[in-house]
Design a protein around this motif. Structure first.
Motif, PDB file in Angstrom:
ATOM      1  N   ASP A   1      30.024   1.802 -12.526  1.00 24.30           N
ATOM      2  CA  ASP A   1      30.146   0.794 -13.587  1.00 24.30           C
ATOM      3  C   ASP A   1      28.780   0.198 -13.926  1.00 24.30           C
ATOM      4  N   ARG A   2      27.986  -0.066 -12.903  1.00 24.92           N
ATOM      5  CA  ARG A   2      26.642  -0.614 -13.147  1.00 24.92           C
ATOM      6  C   ARG A   2      25.776   0.391 -13.895  1.00 24.92           C
ATOM      7  N   ARG A   3      25.856   1.678 -13.508  1.00 25.45           N
ATOM      8  CA  ARG A   3      25.076   2.703 -14.216  1.00 25.45           C
ATOM      9  C   ARG A   3      25.553   2.854 -15.652  1.00 25.45           C
ATOM     10  N   ALA A   4      26.859   2.789 -15.870  1.00 26.53           N
ATOM     11  CA  ALA A   4      27.394   2.888 -17.230  1.00 26.53           C
ATOM     12  C   ALA A   4      26.929   1.703 -18.070  1.00 26.53           C
ATOM     13  N   ASP A   5      26.900   0.512 -17.465  1.00 26.12           N
ATOM     14  CA  ASP A   5      26.424  -0.671 -18.171  1.00 26.12           C
ATOM     15  C   ASP A   5      24.947  -0.511 -18.522  1.00 26.12           C
ATOM     16  N   LEU A   6      24.163  -0.011 -17.588  1.00 26.64           N
ATOM     17  CA  LEU A   6      22.748   0.243 -17.843  1.00 26.64           C
ATOM     18  C   LEU A   6      22.590   1.268 -18.970  1.00 26.64           C
ATOM     19  N   ASP A   7      23.376   2.346 -18.912  1.00 30.60           N
ATOM     20  CA  ASP A   7      23.324   3.365 -19.972  1.00 30.60           C
ATOM     21  C   ASP A   7      23.628   2.751 -21.333  1.00 30.60           C
ATOM     22  N   LEU A   8      24.654   1.916 -21.392  1.00 26.93           N
ATOM     23  CA  LEU A   8      25.020   1.279 -22.646  1.00 26.93           C
ATOM     24  C   LEU A   8      23.872   0.418 -23.174  1.00 26.93           C
ATOM     25  N   HIS A   9      23.287  -0.382 -22.296  1.00 24.48           N
ATOM     26  CA  HIS A   9      22.195  -1.248 -22.739  1.00 24.48           C
ATOM     27  C   HIS A   9      20.990  -0.435 -23.211  1.00 24.48           C
ATOM     28  N   ILE A  10      20.661   0.612 -22.482  1.00 21.19           N
ATOM     29  CA  ILE A  10      19.528   1.454 -22.893  1.00 21.19           C
ATOM     30  C   ILE A  10      19.842   2.154 -24.212  1.00 21.19           C
ATOM     31  N   ASN A  11      21.062   2.648 -24.356  1.00 22.22           N
ATOM     32  CA  ASN A  11      21.443   3.310 -25.608  1.00 22.22           C
ATOM     33  C   ASN A  11      21.411   2.344 -26.786  1.00 22.22           C
ATOM     34  N   LEU A  12      21.885   1.116 -26.574  1.00 25.18           N
ATOM     35  CA  LEU A  12      21.844   0.121 -27.647  1.00 25.18           C
ATOM     36  C   LEU A  12      20.402  -0.238 -28.001  1.00 25.18           C
ATOM     37  N   LEU A  13      19.560  -0.352 -26.987  1.00 27.63           N
ATOM     38  CA  LEU A  13      18.146  -0.638 -27.243  1.00 27.63           C
ATOM     39  C   LEU A  13      17.497   0.517 -28.012  1.00 27.63           C
ATOM     40  N   ALA A  14      17.772   1.743 -27.591  1.00 27.89           N
ATOM     41  CA  ALA A  14      17.211   2.914 -28.277  1.00 27.89           C
ATOM     42  C   ALA A  14      17.721   2.984 -29.717  1.00 27.89           C
ATOM     43  N   GLU A  15      19.005   2.701 -29.921  1.00 33.55           N
ATOM     44  CA  GLU A  15      19.565   2.717 -31.270  1.00 33.55           C
ATOM     45  C   GLU A  15      18.893   1.663 -32.135  1.00 33.55           C
ATOM     46  N   HIS A  16      18.694   0.475 -31.578  1.00 29.69           N
ATOM     47  CA  HIS A  16      18.034  -0.607 -32.319  1.00 29.69           C
ATOM     48  C   HIS A  16      16.596  -0.210 -32.679  1.00 29.69           C
ATOM     49  N   GLU A  17      15.885   0.359 -31.725  1.00 25.34           N
ATOM     50  CA  GLU A  17      14.504   0.772 -31.989  1.00 25.34           C
ATOM     51  C   GLU A  17      14.454   1.870 -33.044  1.00 25.34           C
ATOM     52  N   LEU A  18      15.384   2.825 -32.970  1.00 23.80           N
ATOM     53  CA  LEU A  18      15.413   3.899 -33.976  1.00 23.80           C
ATOM     54  C   LEU A  18      15.777   3.351 -35.353  1.00 23.80           C
TER      55      LEU A  18
END
Length: 178
Positions: free
Chosen positions: A106-123
């Motif tokens: 769950d913690r890794r999935a949460d981290l993945d979500l946050h990183i993906n959202l950050l990457a999406e925002h940056e893109l």
């Protein structure tokens, strides 16, 4: 030394995550560490072979096939009771370990979500910058999808849409099963 095909940044990330996993494992409460060790051992071929030997000797001795050993459990009631108690404890240890693994997942999935959202925002911001550069140099942007990708994704709306889809599917499945 950098592994072929891996950047130094990737290798540094792997090293940091490996170190963190080792620290978390060492910081785990002792009951969880004990449960992990027991689960690790009981999930091994050594455990299987040990049980084959012990239970095999138990059965052979209580069938009377070993004349030097008296039959101490001729009805195998003790063996069945022992196996049942062992199963209770082993399943508990497995559940403890699974709960810890699920929490880590769950913690890794949460981290993945946050990183993906950050990457999406940056893109999204990068696409906006490219659009402004294109406009400044007079290159027209004609694809309507280009306008769409300049907007940030709203994760709560995506989750709401997924929940609505799952609810619709469950409702449809309920009608089909009735």
């Amino acid at each position: 030394m950098i592994e072929p095909g891996m950047t130094s940044t990737l290798q540094a990330n792997i090293a940091r995550l490996t170190d963190r996993a080792a620290r978390e494992k060492a910081a785990a409460p002792w009951p969880a560490r004990v449960a992990d060790h027991i689960t690790g051992f009981t999930g091994s071929m050594t455990f299987v072979l040990l049980h084959l030997v012990v239970y095999g000797l138990w059965v052979v001795a209580n069938l009377g096939w070993l004349p030097a050993v008296p039959r101490f459990d001729p009805t195998f009631v003790i063996l069945a009771s022992e196996a049942s108690v062992e199963a209770i404890f082993l399943s508990t240890f497995v559940l403890i370990s699974q709960n810890r693994m699920a929490a880590a997942a769950d913690r890794r999935a949460d981290l993945d979500l946050h990183i993906n959202l950050l990457a999406e925002h940056e893109l999204t911001r990068l696409v906006g910058l490219v659009a402004r550069v294109a406009a400044a140099v007079g290159v027209p942007i004609e694809d309507p999808a280009d306008q769409e990708i300049q907007r940030d994704v709203a994760p709560e709306q995506v989750l709401d849409a997924l929940d609505a889809r799952d609810h619709s599917a469950a409702t449809a499945a309920g009608r089909d099963g009735a």
